[in-house]
Design an enzyme around this catalytic site. Structure first.
Site, PDB file in Angstrom:
ATOM      1  N   SER A  13       0.919  -1.262   0.065  1.00 47.01           N
ATOM      2  CA  SER A  13      -0.037   0.039   0.043  1.00 47.01           C
ATOM      3  C   SER A  13       0.917   1.340   0.135  1.00 47.01           C
ATOM      4  O   SER A  13       2.136   1.300   0.070  1.00 47.01           O
ATOM      5  CB  SER A  13      -0.821   0.036   1.235  1.00 47.01           C
ATOM      6  OG  SER A  13      -0.186   0.034   2.495  1.00 47.01           O
ATOM      7  N   GLY A  16       0.469   5.187  -3.967  1.00 49.12           N
ATOM      8  CA  GLY A  16      -0.168   6.278  -4.842  1.00 49.12           C
ATOM      9  C   GLY A  16      -1.163   5.849  -5.351  1.00 49.12           C
ATOM     10  O   GLY A  16      -1.467   6.483  -6.645  1.00 49.12           O
ATOM     11  N   GLU A 141     -11.885   2.705  -6.887  1.00 48.68           N
ATOM     12  CA  GLU A 141     -10.533   2.466  -6.318  1.00 48.68           C
ATOM     13  C   GLU A 141     -10.895   1.586  -5.085  1.00 48.68           C
ATOM     14  O   GLU A 141     -11.639   1.806  -4.160  1.00 48.68           O
ATOM     15  CB  GLU A 141      -9.926   3.708  -5.909  1.00 48.68           C
ATOM     16  CG  GLU A 141      -8.549   3.320  -5.221  1.00 48.68           C
ATOM     17  CD  GLU A 141      -8.121   4.621  -4.259  1.00 48.68           C
ATOM     18  OE1 GLU A 141      -8.710   5.673  -4.719  1.00 48.68           O
ATOM     19  OE2 GLU A 141      -7.017   4.267  -3.600  1.00 48.68           O
ATOM     20  N   PRO A 190       7.606  -9.557  -7.371  1.00 43.98           N
ATOM     21  CA  PRO A 190       6.601  -9.247  -6.186  1.00 43.98           C
ATOM     22  C   PRO A 190       5.243  -9.126  -7.086  1.00 43.98           C
ATOM     23  O   PRO A 190       4.059  -9.594  -6.771  1.00 43.98           O
ATOM     24  CB  PRO A 190       6.934  -8.258  -5.492  1.00 43.98           C
ATOM     25  CG  PRO A 190       8.580  -8.105  -5.408  1.00 43.98           C
ATOM     26  CD  PRO A 190       8.684  -8.862  -6.892  1.00 43.98           C
ATOM     27  N   GLY A 357      -8.294  19.922  15.166  1.00 46.27           N
ATOM     28  CA  GLY A 357      -7.957  18.825  16.330  1.00 46.27           C
ATOM     29  C   GLY A 357      -8.836  18.735  17.164  1.00 46.27           C
ATOM     30  O   GLY A 357     -10.008  19.538  17.290  1.00 46.27           O
ATOM     31  N   CYS A 384     -10.577  25.702  12.287  1.00 44.05           N
ATOM     32  CA  CYS A 384     -11.446  25.137  12.909  1.00 44.05           C
ATOM     33  C   CYS A 384     -10.730  25.229  14.593  1.00 44.05           C
ATOM     34  O   CYS A 384     -10.953  26.234  15.111  1.00 44.05           O
ATOM     35  CB  CYS A 384     -11.533  23.634  12.945  1.00 44.05           C
ATOM     36  SG  CYS A 384     -13.076  22.900  13.251  1.00 44.05           S
ATOM     37  N   GLY A 386      -7.807  25.561  15.509  1.00 44.33           N
ATOM     38  CA  GLY A 386      -6.970  26.621  15.153  1.00 44.33           C
ATOM     39  C   GLY A 386      -7.714  27.987  15.775  1.00 44.33           C
ATOM     40  O   GLY A 386      -7.065  28.861  16.258  1.00 44.33           O
ATOM     41  N   ARG A 468     -17.779  20.399  16.851  1.00 46.56           N
ATOM     42  CA  ARG A 468     -18.913  20.173  17.896  1.00 46.56           C
ATOM     43  C   ARG A 468     -19.018  21.400  18.512  1.00 46.56           C
ATOM     44  O   ARG A 468     -20.285  21.636  19.036  1.00 46.56           O
ATOM     45  CB  ARG A 468     -18.927  18.990  18.668  1.00 46.56           C
ATOM     46  CG  ARG A 468     -19.798  17.839  18.699  1.00 46.56           C
ATOM     47  CD  ARG A 468     -19.521  16.677  19.644  1.00 46.56           C
ATOM     48  NE  ARG A 468     -18.967  15.502  18.871  1.00 46.56           N
ATOM     49  CZ  ARG A 468     -19.635  14.678  18.100  1.00 46.56           C
ATOM     50  NH1 ARG A 468     -20.969  15.094  17.900  1.00 46.56           N
ATOM     51  NH2 ARG A 468     -19.271  13.770  17.553  1.00 46.56           N
ATOM     52  N   HIS A 513     -13.335  24.523   7.544  1.00 47.25           N
ATOM     53  CA  HIS A 513     -11.890  24.009   6.814  1.00 47.25           C
ATOM     54  C   HIS A 513     -11.887  24.384   5.321  1.00 47.25           C
ATOM     55  O   HIS A 513     -12.206  23.673   4.571  1.00 47.25           O
ATOM     56  CB  HIS A 513     -11.860  22.468   6.981  1.00 47.25           C
ATOM     57  CG  HIS A 513     -12.033  21.903   8.435  1.00 47.25           C
ATOM     58  ND1 HIS A 513     -10.715  21.492   9.109  1.00 47.25           N
ATOM     59  CD2 HIS A 513     -12.955  21.591   9.112  1.00 47.25           C
ATOM     60  CE1 HIS A 513     -11.056  21.132  10.304  1.00 47.25           C
ATOM     61  NE2 HIS A 513     -12.564  21.141  10.457  1.00 47.25           N
ATOM     62  N   GLU A 515      -9.285  24.154   3.516  1.00 42.10           N
ATOM     63  CA  GLU A 515      -8.307  23.264   3.030  1.00 42.10           C
ATOM     64  C   GLU A 515      -8.807  22.594   2.071  1.00 42.10           C
ATOM     65  O   GLU A 515      -8.237  21.671   1.362  1.00 42.10           O
ATOM     66  CB  GLU A 515      -7.284  22.723   3.955  1.00 42.10           C
ATOM     67  CG  GLU A 515      -8.035  21.362   4.883  1.00 42.10           C
ATOM     68  CD  GLU A 515      -8.660  21.991   6.258  1.00 42.10           C
ATOM     69  OE1 GLU A 515      -8.858  23.211   6.266  1.00 42.10           O
ATOM     70  OE2 GLU A 515      -8.617  21.335   7.229  1.00 42.10           O
TER      71      GLU A 515
END
Ligand code: GLN
Length: 537
Positions: A13, A16, A141, A190, A357, A384, A386, A468, A513, A515
């Site tokens: 794994s 990519g 995928e 492999p 976080g 967030c 932050g 929350r 967020h 991002e």
């Protein structure tokens, strides 16, 4: 004719597979096909929301609030196409639905079997995503690597689809060719074993994407071609790259798009990857750096990239747009708690980001870094948690509310300047944690005098949420009186979505967020403005 491409992993794994699936999407889209990308995860979790990101990677939040695997972020960034819960399938969802139907007598008295009822539900979900997106090609995928027991039912679903419509289903195996240091040459064994393992599930790959440190040469292609009875043009070299955004162009250099269309009996079409080409060129030619410090807890370097992938990509996009090579420093907040002097090493960064976080650990150290950024005019972007911590820091150190904290950190504190949202109280009491946060896209209205408004160039925006707790409105006035601006609010004015310090060169923090919405060609308005401020500094 609607086509399905299954992307499976061979050998190991983390080579990519997600980016490969996303790149396939971008190539086919550039050829004018309507596409959809689906991620199947083997875990019994209903979604990624309850999984620890430090070990399993970022929880990506979709527009509709789905808490999904980080690969949905890759899909959105590469194809510029929104993913929802339809694009994300887990073993847990599949079993939950089959059992729900059984309880509702929907199997009409038949017994319910793992095979075919579980694969049938997987197929139903894939078809549902295809229909909703009206996709001509759907790229599915499968998480994990062939040979894993838990993958079997998904492979069985894929095999059943192929058996029913052999013309419409293709298999791409993303494999890995190691180069042992002592030998100095690529080994294909492999990969050969991985192909055999896939064969034993009744599936023959139509394409092998050979991930390796360096390009895969003709001799190796010949070997693999013989072993898996594929013509050489279907063995694609996928060497390590300077930037993941080189991959669509690299695949096209190997003619992947055209050969794939031929294999699927679709007409050949020209692709236009010029935007990808110029992005790759641009990245290659940059020379000046911008150094961004990301402050947080449990920064074990091995997993940081996956844990904060959308934040990192947003910084990358914005840096490239600002003509800089991003250099990211991982700053462990607990080090500041153990040795407050360490905070003085912060000037080495041009800007500071505090990402999202949960929980109390490390928050005091994070607030020390925020204070340092605030007092020393270092550009700051809070995301967030932050934002919540920036609000607490300001309440404590500027407004003199020394006991200011978040209910999440200290549920008994008297000055909870960040507190739980009313509709969340019941969820917490009932331990109803899964998919119950404030999730997904919500509108936000910006104050015209704010830096955020200048960055977005518009008043009404919509951004993704996952939290929350929220800013306690009882403390708005005192913080505003002391120089903080609530720069963005929910349309009803009740939820603070962005805070700023107007007197600071760039101090912006968001409850949402941003991002999750950054794109490689355009970046995200707030990240772009943040990095621009870092460059000016
Ligand atoms: N822990 C905070 C909350 O739940 C922030 C969440 C986050 O950063 N995503 O509100």
């Amino acid at each position: 004719m609607k086509k399905i491409i299954f992307v499976v992993g061979g050998v190991m794994s983390s080579v990519g597979k997600g980016v490969a699936a996303a790149s396939l999407g971008s190539i086919l889209k550039s050829k004018g096909f309507r596409i959809a990308n689906i991620k199947c995860d083997m875990y019994v979790n209903i979604d990624a929301g309850t999984i620890r990101p430090a070990e399993h990677g970022e929880v990506f939040v979709g527009m509709d609030g789905v808490e999904a695997d980080q690969d949905l972020g890759n899909y959105e960034r590469f194809t510029d196409q929104i993913c929802t819960r339809d694009n994300y399938i887990t073993t847990g969802q599949v079993y939950q639905e089959v059992i729900r139907r059984e309880r509702n007598l929907e199997y009409n008295g038949e017994d319910v079997e793992v095979v075919p009822d579980i694969p049938n539900e997987i197929i139903r979900r894939i078809m549902q995503c295809q229909e909703k997106n009206d996709s001509e090609v759907t790229i599915v995928e499968l998480g994990g690597t062939v040979g894993e027991y838990q993958l079997l039912l998904f492979l069985e679903a894929a095999r059943m689809m192929k058996a029913k419509n052999p013309e419409d289903v293709s298999f791409v195996m993303v494999s890995y060719l190691p180069t042992p240091r002592l030998l100095g040459e690529q080994k294909s064994k492999p990969t050969q074993y991985a192909i055999r393992t896939l064969n034993s599930a009744g599936i023959a790959p139509d394409f092998i994407l050979c991930r390796a440190e360096s390009p895969v040469g003709d001799a190796i292609k010949n070997t693999i071609s013989t072993v898996c009875s594929l013509t050489k043009e279907r063995i694609i070299s996928a060497p390590d790259v300077n930037s993941i955004y080189d991959i669509p162009v690299n695949f096209e250099k190997e003619n992947l798009g055209e050969v794939l269309l031929k294999a699927m009996n679709l007409e050949a079409r020209q692709s236009d990857l010029s935007e990808w080409e110029s992005l790759s060129e641009k990245i290659k030619n940059l020379s000046d750096e911008v150094t961004i410090g990301i402050v947080g807890k449990y920064f074990n370097l091995k997993s940081c990239r996956d844990t904060y992938i959308s934040v990192i990509e947003s910084i990358n996009h914005a840096s490239w747009l600002n003509g800089r090579i991003p250099k990211i420093l991982w700053l462990d907040s607990e080090e500041y708690e153990n040795d407050p002097q360490k905070i003085n090493e912060l000037p080495q960064v041009d800007g500071i980001v505090v990402p999202g976080g949960f929980g109390a650990r490390g928050t005091e150290g994070i607030m020390m870094a925020i204070k340092f950024a605030r007092e020393n005019n270092i550009p700051f972007l809070g995301l967030c948690y932050g934002m919540q911590l920036a609000f607490i820091e300001f309440a404590r150190n500027v407004c003199g509310i020394s006991g200011a904290t978040s209910q999440e950190i200290d549920p008994n504190a008297s000055d909870q300047v960040i507190h739980v949202m009313p509709e969340q109280i019941k969820n917490l009491e009932q331990k109803n944690y899964g998919a119950t946060m404030r999730l997904g896209d919500y509108p936000c209205v910006l104050k015209k005098s704010s830096k955020s408004f200048s960055a977005y160039g518009m008043e009404n925006i919509s951004e993704r949420h996952r939290h929350r707790y929220e800013l306690n409105n009882d403390y708005r006035e005192i913080l505003e009186k002391n120089g903080m601006m609530i720069a963005g609010n929910s349309p009803d004015g009740l939820l603070a979505e962005i805070i700023e310090i107007p007197s600071h060169p760039f101090f912006v923090a968001t409850q949402f967020h941003p991002e999750f919405k950054s794109r490689p060609f355009t970046g995200h308005p707030l990240f772009n403005a943040f990095v621009s401020a870092c460059v000016k500094k």
